[in-house]
Design a protein around this motif. Structure first.
Motif, mmCIF file in Angstrom:
data_model
loop_
_atom_site.group_PDB
_atom_site.id
_atom_site.type_symbol
_atom_site.label_atom_id
_atom_site.label_comp_id
_atom_site.label_asym_id
_atom_site.label_seq_id
_atom_site.Cartn_x
_atom_site.Cartn_y
_atom_site.Cartn_z
ATOM 1 N N ALA A 1 52.982 21.915 71.993
ATOM 2 C CA ALA A 1 52.670 22.474 73.491
ATOM 3 C C ALA A 1 52.988 24.112 73.697
ATOM 4 N N LEU A 2 54.017 24.344 73.192
ATOM 5 C CA LEU A 2 54.362 25.862 73.028
ATOM 6 C C LEU A 2 53.959 26.702 71.940
ATOM 7 N N ASP A 3 52.554 26.416 71.233
ATOM 8 C CA ASP A 3 51.482 26.909 70.251
ATOM 9 C C ASP A 3 52.505 27.313 69.058
ATOM 10 N N PRO A 4 52.780 27.239 68.294
ATOM 11 C CA PRO A 4 53.598 27.713 66.666
ATOM 12 C C PRO A 4 52.678 27.882 66.020
ATOM 13 N N GLN A 5 52.809 28.751 65.159
ATOM 14 C CA GLN A 5 51.876 28.486 63.640
ATOM 15 C C GLN A 5 53.064 28.561 62.611
ATOM 16 N N TRP A 6 54.638 28.974 62.988
ATOM 17 C CA TRP A 6 55.142 28.966 61.521
ATOM 18 C C TRP A 6 56.565 28.400 62.046
ATOM 19 N N SER A 7 57.454 27.151 61.532
ATOM 20 C CA SER A 7 58.235 27.062 61.685
ATOM 21 C C SER A 7 59.236 27.459 60.105
ATOM 22 N N ILE A 8 60.443 27.636 60.069
ATOM 23 C CA ILE A 8 61.494 27.362 59.235
ATOM 24 C C ILE A 8 62.680 26.877 59.295
ATOM 25 N N ASN A 9 63.381 26.374 58.436
ATOM 26 C CA ASN A 9 64.445 25.852 58.680
ATOM 27 C C ASN A 9 65.912 27.139 58.210
ATOM 28 N N LEU A 10 67.145 26.926 59.081
ATOM 29 C CA LEU A 10 68.049 27.601 58.544
ATOM 30 C C LEU A 10 69.248 26.551 57.523
ATOM 31 N N SER A 11 70.025 27.334 57.369
ATOM 32 C CA SER A 11 70.753 26.340 56.768
ATOM 33 C C SER A 11 72.380 27.310 56.856
#
Length: 144
Positions: free
Chosen positions: A93-103
């Protein structure tokens, strides 16, 4: 110049360009320009959040859970990808286009440690802005 010599020369030239352009060039080569932008934005976000100053990365109207600056120390940006709403239903519902994982850096890994494991961005005319953070907890090590 033979075919093999040209191929080797081209490979050396390509490797030289990549080596001279550093990580940003390598990120573009591997992840494309959008992915490289996501990585560099995330690296800047991590640095700002570790200093308690990540508000400039947050989208207007968004309220991501940033927690404490110490939670962001020792993190690194990993693999960007287009947002997958079927996997991240809670953020769709927040309408993101990108995600990225963090280590999390090895020296911070301990059972029970909570850290921002994924961040989610919306793509705007001004660039990427943060809409959400998924928090992860390090699980205990099992005995062998």
């Amino acid at each position: 110049m033979g075919r093999t010599t040209r191929a080797v020369s081209a490979a050396i030239a390509t490797a030289s360009v990549i080596g001279l352009s550093g990580c940003a060039g390598m990120d573009s080569l591997i992840w494309g320009q959008d992915g490289a932008t996501t990585i560099s934005t995330t690296e800047r976000l991590i640095e700002a959040a570790a200093q308690g100053d990540a508000s400039g990365f947050v989208c207007n109207g968004a309220d991501p859970e940033l927690r404490e600056p110490a939670d962001w120390e020792g993190l690194s940006a990993e693999e960007p990808e287009r947002f997958a709403p079927e996997y991240w239903e809670q953020f769709a519902a927040l309408d993101p286009q990108w995600s990225i994982n963090l280590s999390l850096s090895e020296d911070r890994v301990a059972p029970g440690v909570e850290y921002p494991g994924d961040v989610f961005y919306r793509d705007t005319d001004d660039g990427l802005c943060l809409v959400a953070v998924a928090w992860w907890t390090v699980e205990g090590q099992s005995e062998r």
